[in-house]
Design an enzyme around this catalytic site. Structure first.
Site, short mmCIF file in Angstrom:
data_model
loop_
_atom_site.label_atom_id
_atom_site.label_comp_id
_atom_site.label_asym_id
_atom_site.label_seq_id
_atom_site.Cartn_x
_atom_site.Cartn_y
_atom_site.Cartn_z
N SER A 110 62.31 -34.26 -16.33
CA SER A 110 63.04 -33.07 -16.77
C SER A 110 64.52 -33.39 -17.04
O SER A 110 65.11 -34.24 -16.36
CB SER A 110 62.97 -32.01 -15.67
OG SER A 110 63.92 -31.00 -15.88
N TYR A 133 66.05 -29.90 -22.67
CA TYR A 133 66.55 -28.53 -22.81
C TYR A 133 67.73 -28.60 -23.78
O TYR A 133 68.59 -29.48 -23.64
CB TYR A 133 67.07 -27.99 -21.48
CG TYR A 133 66.02 -27.45 -20.55
CD1 TYR A 133 65.07 -26.53 -20.97
CD2 TYR A 133 66.02 -27.82 -19.20
CE1 TYR A 133 64.14 -26.00 -20.08
CE2 TYR A 133 65.08 -27.30 -18.32
CZ TYR A 133 64.14 -26.39 -18.76
OH TYR A 133 63.22 -25.88 -17.88
N HIS A 279 55.63 -21.56 -18.71
CA HIS A 279 56.56 -22.15 -17.76
C HIS A 279 56.10 -21.90 -16.32
O HIS A 279 56.90 -21.67 -15.41
CB HIS A 279 57.97 -21.56 -17.98
CG HIS A 279 59.08 -22.56 -17.79
ND1 HIS A 279 59.73 -23.16 -18.83
CD2 HIS A 279 59.67 -23.06 -16.66
CE1 HIS A 279 60.67 -23.97 -18.36
NE2 HIS A 279 60.64 -23.93 -17.05
#
Ligand SMILES: Cc1cc2nc3c(=O)[nH]c(=O)nc-3n(C[C@H](O)[C@H](O)[C@H](O)COP(=O)(O)O)c2cc1C
Length: 388
Positions: A110, A133, A279
């Site tokens: 991540s 992201y 998610h």
């Protein structure tokens, strides 16, 4: 509660993790947004799908092997990107990546990891995947993609369902932050979780190392939600996907798709794969479960790109159902985090072993020898009520 060596199910792994991980980080994983309806639906809808038992077929020499966007995988399972895995267990992302590599399945790091891209690359020998992201600071994003390329990440997972952070009540009540704030309550937790505390004292990796030191104002940002509120780009759109794909140059998988039109748009803008995902029920509470919308997304784009899913996968039977309904692979989030919290690398290995064994036996009892032949004929899929 079973001892680590006696754990047989992911639920038991969860119970062990609860006993070993400080409450604020255990709760961070074990929570959905608002009423947690979607979080629960992800699992509940799996249990509504029934398997078609078959007998008297040759089930010797079975194979779970597959390939995922060009990478070989020993089974159709991948580790989902999860922020702060390094708070479930010291150096958590490194431990999980090593376990995934040994098991022959993809690990996805991540953006909001504790261990950095470079940390994981240094401790692994095969390419892993990086989850991106998109933030307002596009120079930072470009550098992040360059770092993923330098680390030879073999796929980029672009998460598109978290430009605004879903409200998770437990995190707000626990004052969740990384590194943790030293409050009397936290000190009390440390006394109850001495293994975790000692491990954390023995590592320097306690903050967001993909970000820390790479963005000037991130150093003092204690709270994840403060960072997200400030930096996540609300203007993210499909043209960004084109740009990011051009820059990365390798396969880009779009994560967070629940709608067939969005799936078509992702494909039209260059996605090489799609992860059907809500998610893990952490964003739009009230959205349908991933497994429920999977068939319509397969209908929309399944012949053009690889379609994966995540959300609620807690067993090999769940993986089998996802594959039967058309997914190329299932990603696991909490299932591996609980393994990690319960036992570090060994815990993730154990989680993957449990799922692999369940998947293999389920496939055999459904009369299949090769996971690539599993399909809608293996389930009574009309047991999932249609989406109203
Ligand atoms: C603790 C936690 C942290 C997460 N962090 C991220 C993240 O940083 N990026 C991302 O794309 N998804 C993140 N997710 C979502 C997972 O990638 C995945 O979609 C979800 O966990 C799947 O549901 P499951 O946990 O029921 O398997 C996170 C999920 C959890 C539980």
């Amino acid at each position: 509660m079973p001892k680590f060596d006696d754990v047989l199910t992911i639920d038991e792994m969860q119970a062990l993790a609860r006993a070993r991980v400080p409450k604020q980080f255990f709760d961070y994983a074990d929570s959905g947004s608002w009423t947690e309806t979607t979080y629960r639906a992800n699992q509940d809808d799996f249990s509504k799908i029934k398997l078609r038992q078959r007998v008297a077929t040759d089930i010797e020499d079975r194979s779970l092997s597959t390939s995922l966007v060009g990478s070989a995988s020993s089974m159709p399972v991948a580790l989902a990107p999860t922020g702060l895995a390094g708070m479930q267990y010291p150096d958590g992302e490194i431990k999980a990546a090593i376990a995934a590599e040994k098991a022959g399945v993809p690990f996805t790091l991540s953006t909001m990891a504790i261990c950095s891209i470079e940390d994981v690359a240094e401790h692994t020998s095969k390419p892993f995947w990086f989850q991106l992201y998109v933030m307002k600071d596009r120079k930072f994003i470009e550098r992040l993609i360059d770092r993923a390329k330098a680390a030879q990440c073999s796929a980029l997972v672009l998460t598109m369902d978290l430009q605004i952070l879903g409200q998770r009540h437990k995190d707000l009540r626990n004052g969740m932050s990384a590194p943790p704030r030293v409050t009397p309550r936290f000190v009390f937790e440390m006394m109850r979780k001495p293994h975790w505390a000692l491990g954390m004292l023995n590592t320097q990796r306690r903050s967001f190392r993909n970000i820390e030191g790479h963005v000037e104002d991130a150093r003092n940002l204690a709270s994840l939600s403060a960072w997200i509120a400030d930096q996540f780009d609300l203007k993210l759109n499909w043209t960004d996907l084109l740009t990011i794909k051009r820059q990365f140059g390798g396969p880009v998988i779009v994560k967070g798709i629940l709608d067939a039109d969005d799936a078509r748009s992702a494909v039209a803008h260059g996605a090489d794969g799609i992860i059907v995902s809500n998610h893990g029920g952490r964003q739009l509470d009230g959205a349908p479960s991933s497994i429920r919308v999977l068939p319509e997304i397969i209908d929309a784009v399944g012949d053009k790109v690889e379609v994966f899913m995540d959300g609620g996968v807690r067993s090999g039977q769940d993986v089998f159902k996802a594959i039967a309904l058309g997914a190329k692979s299932a990603f696991i989030g909490r299932a591996f985090l609980w393994g990690l919290g319960a036992g570090g690398e060994a815990g993730v290995t154990r989680t993957l072993d449990i799922i692999r064994k369940e998947l293999d036996m389920t496939m055999a009892l459904c009369g299949e020898r090769d996971i690539r032949n599993v399909g809608p004929h293996n389930v009574y899929s009309n047991d999932i009520p249609p989406r109203s």
